[in-house]
Scaffold this active site. Structure first.
Site, PDB file in Angstrom:
ATOM      1  N   ASP A  70       0.872  -1.171   0.000  1.00  0.00           N
ATOM      2  CA  ASP A  70       0.000   0.000   0.000  1.00  0.00           C
ATOM      3  C   ASP A  70       0.907   1.218   0.000  1.00  0.00           C
ATOM      4  OD1 ASP A  70      -2.426  -1.421   0.145  1.00  0.00           O
ATOM      5  OD2 ASP A  70      -2.240  -1.622   2.315  1.00  0.00           O
ATOM      6  N   ASP A 112     -13.578  -3.506  -1.648  1.00  0.00           N
ATOM      7  CA  ASP A 112     -13.417  -3.226  -0.215  1.00  0.00           C
ATOM      8  C   ASP A 112     -14.800  -3.336   0.412  1.00  0.00           C
ATOM      9  OD1 ASP A 112     -10.735  -2.687  -0.655  1.00  0.00           O
ATOM     10  OD2 ASP A 112     -11.045  -0.535  -0.868  1.00  0.00           O
TER      11      ASP A 112
END
Length: 252
Positions: free
Chosen positions: A11, A130
């Site tokens: 990330d 998500d």
């Protein structure tokens, strides 16, 4: 049966790898190029690179960082974040990506999934989902913009639609489990895996070595993605694979 894959995730924010809990409280975890090279050497099956602030800031993924990372690795490399046009996909693939991950943009413009699949093949298009449990619904809701915006879309419905649109794979992140190290969200992963015919990558919650076995055996995940435990050297990829082999799970 295809061998199960172990995938570290980078990330990236402002050119650095970060990791948080439930998508917040981010802390620095290192240089993406150095980490990518390390994971390639350590036996990762693939690598996922997510520019986590690109969609929020409305800018393109950092092409130069992608180029440098691709130059250090030999394993398949998925890049996502800030991709809103097929031209963005083209630039990233030319920079060295093997697959393109799309999340927010796929919700905003569903034809991006089908257009990308037609242009580059379904195997190149990874739809990232998500999801967070919605207690009123009794099932999971899709979030966008790095987990900041609820959509009112049910995760299982979107997973099925993404497959129909041409996605070749789903990267499924449990926002409830993310960074907690309490284990993958087995219920969510199983629900999605049983709803689609394409591979599902489970993401969010890995903390112990047995969590990988659980998500493969109980949730039928095709791959397991982790960040914190690998970035901070709590366990290695080879240790995870050896444990899975001992338990009869086929790994690469």
């Amino acid at each position: 049966m295809l061998a199960k894959r172990i995938i570290p995730c980078l990330d990236v924010k402002d050119g650095r790898v970060v990791k948080g809990v439930n998508f917040v409280n981010l802390r620095d975890a290192g240089d993406p190029v150095e980490l990518a090279a390390t994971y390639d050497r350590e036996g990762a099956d693939e690598l996922v690179f997510l520019d986590i602030s690109a969609s929020v800031e409305g800018r393109a993924t950092m092409i130069e960082v992608v180029k440098r990372t691709a130059g250090e690795i030999t394993i398949p490399f998925t890049v996502g974040g800030g991709i809103s046009h097929v031209d963005d996909m083209t630039r990233l693939l030319r920079a060295g990506a093997d697959k393109i991950g799309i999340n927010t943009a796929a919700i905003k413009n569903k034809s991006l999934v089908s257009d990308g699949a037609r242009r580059f093949g379904s195997q190149c298009i990874v739809v990232a989902i998500d999801a967070k449990f919605n207690s009123e619904w009794g099932e999971w809701e899709v979030y966008t913009h790095g987990g900041r915006q609820s959509t009112g879309i049910r995760a299982l419905e979107w997973a099925r639609e993404a497959e129909k649109l041409g996605a070749g794979e789903l990267l499924l992140t449990s926002m409830d489990a993310d960074g907690t190290k309490d284990g993958f969200d087995v219920k969510l992963t199983a629900a999605v895996s049983n709803s689609v015919g394409i591979p599902v990558i489970a993401s969010g919650g890995a903390g112990l070595i047995q969590h990988f076995h659980e998500v493969f055996e109980e949730a039928r995940a095709d791959a397991a993605l982790a960040a914190t435990i690998f970035h901070y050297k709590e366990m290695t990829i080879q240790e995870v694979k050896e444990d899975l082999r001992k338990k009869g799970v086929e790994v690469r």
